[in-house]
Enzyme design. Structure first.
Site, mmCIF file in Angstrom:
data_model
loop_
_atom_site.group_PDB
_atom_site.id
_atom_site.type_symbol
_atom_site.label_atom_id
_atom_site.label_comp_id
_atom_site.label_asym_id
_atom_site.label_seq_id
_atom_site.Cartn_x
_atom_site.Cartn_y
_atom_site.Cartn_z
ATOM 1 N N ASP A 1 0.871 -1.172 0.000
ATOM 2 C CA ASP A 1 0.000 0.000 0.000
ATOM 3 C C ASP A 1 0.915 1.232 0.000
ATOM 4 O OD1 ASP A 1 -2.135 1.714 0.010
ATOM 5 O OD2 ASP A 1 -3.284 0.579 1.484
HETATM 6 C C1 NOJ Z 1 -4.076 3.875 0.109
HETATM 7 C C2 NOJ Z 1 -5.237 2.940 0.157
HETATM 8 O O1 NOJ Z 1 -5.221 2.187 1.354
HETATM 9 C C3 NOJ Z 1 -5.303 1.990 -1.024
HETATM 10 O O2 NOJ Z 1 -6.489 1.272 -0.949
HETATM 11 C C4 NOJ Z 1 -5.187 2.754 -2.303
HETATM 12 O O3 NOJ Z 1 -5.310 1.880 -3.385
HETATM 13 C C5 NOJ Z 1 -3.852 3.465 -2.308
HETATM 14 N N1 NOJ Z 1 -3.805 4.407 -1.203
HETATM 15 C C6 NOJ Z 1 -3.576 4.213 -3.616
HETATM 16 O O4 NOJ Z 1 -4.353 5.327 -3.704
#
Ligand code: NOJ
Length: 743
Positions: A271
Site C-alpha cells: 500500500d
Molecule cells: C491507500 C489505500 O489504502 C489503497 O487502498 C489505495 O489503493 C492506495 N492508497 C492508492 O491510492
C-alpha cells in the site's frame, strides 16, 4: 507509433509463451532494471516532472499511479517503450473503485444488490472508461470483511460475509479483467487489502488488527482465495498490523498462504508507502530493514515509497537477499505486463473505446442503484407513492440535491456533472402532476444550524407527504474517515422531529457510506429507504422506487446495530455456551430494584440493547410480500463428496411484480471447532410476478461445507446440519440433513 519492444511482443498470449518471454526478458535485465520494475511512482503532477521522465528512461520505474491524462500517459509509455534500454511498458495504476466518470453505488451498496451480474457489469463499465485514460490497472476490488460500521472503509467493502463477498469479488474481478486481458477496455484488478484490514480495533482506520488464525482462514481469507482462483492479477498488502506482524512484512500471509498454499502467480503491491511504515510500526529500525522485511515477505512492488530503489541493491550486494528472489518477484510483475498485452499495445487511443457515460454505462449505474437500495421500514404501506393521489410533496434535506455527495467515497475521477439528484429526478418523474416543494434545510449533513427548521415544518404541514433526504456526506466515510458515533450527524434527528410534528407521512431516504444507528429517529418516520451513496444515477433510481416504478429489492450486506456498543454484531456469530433467546433477556428497565445477581449468570446479551440488531444481515422489504414454504432436501443424508439439493417454494403473495433475493443458510451443529449459528451458502435474485410461485433449488456440495479446523487445515466432517431458506438471515424456515462418511 513504432514499438521498440517487438522482440518481446507476441500475439500468442498463452501461459507457456508468457513464461518463456518473461524468462528471456529477465535474462537481459541488469539488477538496476529489475529493481526498477519493482518501483511504482506517483505521477499525479499535471506537468510531468523531469525526474520522472529520466527515471523511466533509465529503467528505474515499473509502474506509475494517479496520472489520468491520456496524452501524458501515452507519453510516459513512449518513454518507457522507446527510450528505455529494454522498452518495457508501464503498469498505469489508479483507484477505480466504483466507477470512473460514471459512478456506480459505493461497493457496500453494490453488495446490497446481491447480484453478481450487475456488479460484474459495473466493473466492466468502469474498466472501459478508465482504459480511455490509459489506465491498465485498478486497485480494486476491496474485499476486506468488515463487521464494524465505524470503519470508514466499510463503504468500499462488500460487507460482513465471506460467502457474499467472495461471490461479488469474483464478479468484480471478472468485470475489470474480462475474459482476456489483452482485449480493449479490460484492466488488471487488485484484491485488497491482504489481509485483515477490515478488523481494525474499534473501527479506527489503520489501527491494530488481531485475528486468530482460525478466524482469519474461515472469515477473512476466503474472498482473497476466490479472487486468486479467478485469476486476479495483483494483491495489495494491507497497511495494518496482523497479530504483531504488519501485513507488508508478513511472510505467513504473502508467502506461506498466498504462494505456497494458493499458488498465486500474479504480483503483490504494497500500500502507499507501507514498506517504510514498517519502521513506524516498530517492526524495523530503518527504511533499509523495512525493505529487507518487505522483500523477504514477498511484496513485489513498492507503491510510492522509493525505498526499494534506494536500498535493495546494497542488500543484494551484501548477500542478505539473493538475486533469485528478486528474479522471481520481477517475473511476477512482468507476467502481468505480458498478460495485459502491453508489449504489443502500450498506447491508448480513447476513440477506439466506447464513449464515456454512454447509455449503457448510465443504465448500468441506474440498475445498480435501483437494486442496491434497501427498504428498511414501510409502515402501513406508505410507499410506494401514487403520483395521481398526491397534490404536493415536500422534498427536504441536505442530500436531496447534492450531486457530489451522492457519488460517495473514492471517486477521484467521478464526474459530478453527470449526477442526477433525487430532487431533479422527482421533478422529472412526477413534477407535471405533483407540486414538488424543495428545501435543503441544512447546509450539509453535519450542520448544527437549525434556522431553516421552522420553514421545513411549514412546508411539511402544507404538503401531502414529506420526502426527507438525510444521511452522511461522502467525506464522512472512506479511508481515514472512521466515526465513533454512527448516528445521523449534525442536527438531522432534530430536523426529523420538527418535520414529523407537521403530522404528515414522513419518508426518510438515507444516503450513507456505512450502516447508521437509526434508533433515535426510527419511530418518527413512516418509512426508510436506505440508498447508500448511490452514484451518478442515484436520483432516478430513488425516484422510481419512491413512486413504485420498481419495488425495492436490496438486502443488507451488513448488520445494522441498534447502538454502537453492540459492535461487532453480525449474523454468523458463534452460539456461545449461554446463547440468548427472547425468554432469557431482561432489559435494564425491567430489572427489579435490588435484584440479586444470580450465581448462574444469564445469557450473552447487553442489558441495554438486548441481543438483536436493528436490522439483520440479508434484510430488506419489498412492495410485495414473499411467502416461503416447504423447505426440503433431496435426501436426508449425503455422502462426503456428493451433492444435495435444498429447495423451497416461493410465492409472490402481494400485488406488485418484484424481485426477491432468496438466501440459503446452513449450520454445522457439531464440529472440530465451533461453527457459526448460521452461514450463508447460496443466494439467488429472482423476479416474480404477483401471484407467481417458483421452486427454488440450491445445490450444495459437501465441500461447500468445509471449514478450517483446529490444525488450520480445510476439513469436511460428517454430522448433522440445519439449513434455512428465506428472505433474510432471520428466516425460521428450516430443515436438516446429515453428511455421512462415504466409505
Ligand atoms: C491507500 C489505500 O489504502 C489503497 O487502498 C489505495 O489503493 C492506495 N492508497 C492508492 O491510492
Amino acid at each position: 507509433m513504432t514499438i521498440m519492444t517487438a522482440s518481446f511482443a507476441n500475439p500468442k498470449n498463452d501461459a507457456a509463451s508468457i513464461e518463456r518471454r518473461v524468462q528471456a526478458l529477465l535474462a537481459e535485465m541488469t539488477l538496476a532494471e529489475k529493481i526498477g520494475q519493482m518501483n511504482q511512482v506517483n505521477a499525479s503532477d499535471e506537468d510531468m516532472p523531469h525526474h520522472l521522465r529520466e527515471a523511466i528512461e533509465a529503467g528505474r520505474v515499473g509502474s506509475v499511479l494517479n496520472q489520468v491524462d491520456v496524452d501524458t500517459v501515452n507519453e510516459l509509455q513512449r518513454i518507457a517503450v522507446q527510450e528505455s534500454r529494454l522498452g518495457i511498458p508501464l503498469l498505469v495504476g489508479r483507484d477505480v473503485i466504483h466507477g470512473f466518470k460514471t459512478v456506480m453505488p459505493i461497493p457496500l451498496g453494490q453488495a446490497a444488490t446481491w447480484n453478481p451480474d450487475i456488479v460484474r457489469e459495473g466493473a466492466r463499465v468502469a474498466a472501459r472508461e478508465a482504459a480511455t485514460a490509459g489506465i491498465n490497472w485498478t486497485f480494486a476490488p476491496m474485499i476486506d470483511i468488515s463487521r464494524d460500521p465505524r470503519w470508514g472503509r466499510i463503504a468500499e467493502s462488500l460487507g460482513e460475509d465471506p460467502y457474499l463477498a467472495s461471490q461479488l469479488a469474483v464478479a468484480m474481478v471478472e468485470g475489470f479483467q474480462g475474459d482476456d486481458l489483452t482485449d480493449a477496455g479490460t484492466i488488471a484488478a487488485t484484491a485488497k487489502h491482504f489481509a485483515g484490514y477490515g478488523a481494525s480495533e474499534s473501527g479506527r482506520d489503520y489501527a491494530t488488527v488481531n485475528i486468530p488464525e482460525n478466524e482469519l482462514r474461515n472469515v477473512h481469507l476466503p474472498p482473497f482465495k476466490a479472487a486468486v482462483d479467478t485469476g486476479v492479477v495483483s494483491l495489495m498488502a494491507a497497511f495494518s498490523d496482523l497479530d504483531g506482524v504488519p501485513a507488508t512484512g508478513n511472510e505467513f500471509l504473502l508467502r506461506d498462504v498466498l504462494r505456497d498454499e494458493w499458488d498465486f502467480t500474479g504480483f503483490v503491491v504494497s500500500d502507499w508507502d507501507s514498506v517504510r511504515q514498517l519502521a513506524i510500526h516498530g517492526l524495523t529500525e530503518d527504511d533499509r530493514e523495512s525493505v529487507y522485511q518487505a522483500v523477504t515477505a514477498g511484496v513485489d512492488m513498492e507503491m510510492a515509497g522509493q525505498s526499494y530503489v534506494q536500498h535493495l541493491e546494497s542488500l543484494i550486494d551484501e548477500g542478505r537477499i539473493d538475486v533469485a528472489t528478486i528474479d522471481a518477484m520481477v517475473a511476477n510483475i512482468l507476467r502481468a505486463k505480458f498478460r495485459l498485452g502491453l508489449f504489443e499495445k502500450p498506447y491508448t487511443d480513447p476513440r477506439a473505446l466506447p464513449p464515456i457515460a454512454n447509455e449503457h454505462a448510465l443504465d448500468t449505474a441506474r440498475q445498480a442503484a435501483l437494486q442496491s437500495a434497501v427498504l428498511l421500514k414501510n409502515d402501513h404501506g406508505v410507499l410506494p407513492l401514487s403520483a395521481n393521489k398526491l397534490k404536493s410533496v415536500a422534498v427536504i434535506g441536505p442530500l436531496a440535491d447534492a450531486p457530489y455527495e451522492q457519488l460517495g467515497t473514492w471517486i477521484f475521477d467521478g464526474d459530478r456533472e453527470l449526477s442526477i439528484t433525487p430532487m431533479h429526478a422527482i421533478h422529472s418523474l412526477v413534477g407535471h402532476e405533483v407540486d414538488v416543494r424543495y428545501l435543503r434545510a441544512m447546509d450539509n449533513s453535519r450542520s448544527r444550524a437549525s434556522e431553516a427548521f421552522d420553514e421545513a415544518e411549514e412546508i411539511a404541514r402544507d404538503s401531502d407527504v414529506v420526502l426527507l433526504f438525510l444521511g452522511e456526506e461522502s467525506i464522512l466515510s472512506g479511508e481515514a474517515h472512521s466515526r465513533a458515533d454512527i448516528n445521523l450527524p449534525g442536527d438531522q434527528a432534530e430536523l426529523v422531529r420538527r418535520v414529523k410534528a407537521a403530522g404528515k407521512p414522513v419518508i426518510a431516504i438515507i444516503q450513507a457510506g456505512r450502516p447508521l444507528t437509526l434508533t433515535n429517529i426510527i419511530d418518527d418516520v413512516d418509512a426508510i429507504l436506505f440508498a447508500w451513496h448511490p452514484g451518478t444515477m442515484g436520483g432516478p433510481a430513488i425516484a422510481e422506487l419512491l413512486f413504485g416504478v420498481e419495488s425495492p429489492s436490496g438486502k443488507l450486506p451488513v448488520t445494522f446495530p441498534r447502538m454502537v456498543g453492540q459492535i461487532p454484531i453480525y449474523y454468523s456469530q458463534k452460539n456461545t455456551g449461554k446463547p440468548p433467546s427472547p425468554e432469557t433477556v431482561v432489559l435494564i428497565d425491567d430489572i427489579d430494584a435490588h435484584a440479586p445477581q444470580l450465581s448462574t449468570g444469564m445469557t450473552a446479551y447487553h442489558l441495554d440493547a438486548g441481543f438483536t440488531p436493528l436490522f439483520p444481515f440479508g434484510y430488506g422489504l419489498s412492495y410485495t410480500e414473499f411467502d416461503y414454504q416447504d423447505i426440503r432436501t433431496s435426501a436426508e443424508e449425503v455422502g462426503l463428496g456428493d451433492t444435495l439439493t435444498v429447495s423451497a417454494e416461493l410465492t409472490n403473495v402481494g400485488d406488485f411484480d418484484a424481485e426477491e433475493v432468496v438466501q440459503l443458510y446452513v449450520r454445522d451443529l457439531v464440529a472440530n471447532v465451533t461453527r457459526p449459528v448460521k452461514e450463508l451458502k447460496g443466494f439467488r435474485r429472482l423476479r416474480l410476478e404477483s401471484g407467481q410461485t417458483v421452486t427454488v433449488n440450491f445445490e450444495l456440495h459437501t465441500s461447500d461445507l468445509a471449514f478450517f479446523g483446529r490444525d488450520m487445515k480445510l476439513i469436511n466432517e460428517p454430522g448433522k446440519f440445519h439449513a434455512w431458506i428465506g428472505g433474510s438471515s432471520e428466516t425460521q424456515l428450516r430443515t436438516e440433513f446429515r453428511i455421512i462418511d462415504g466409505d
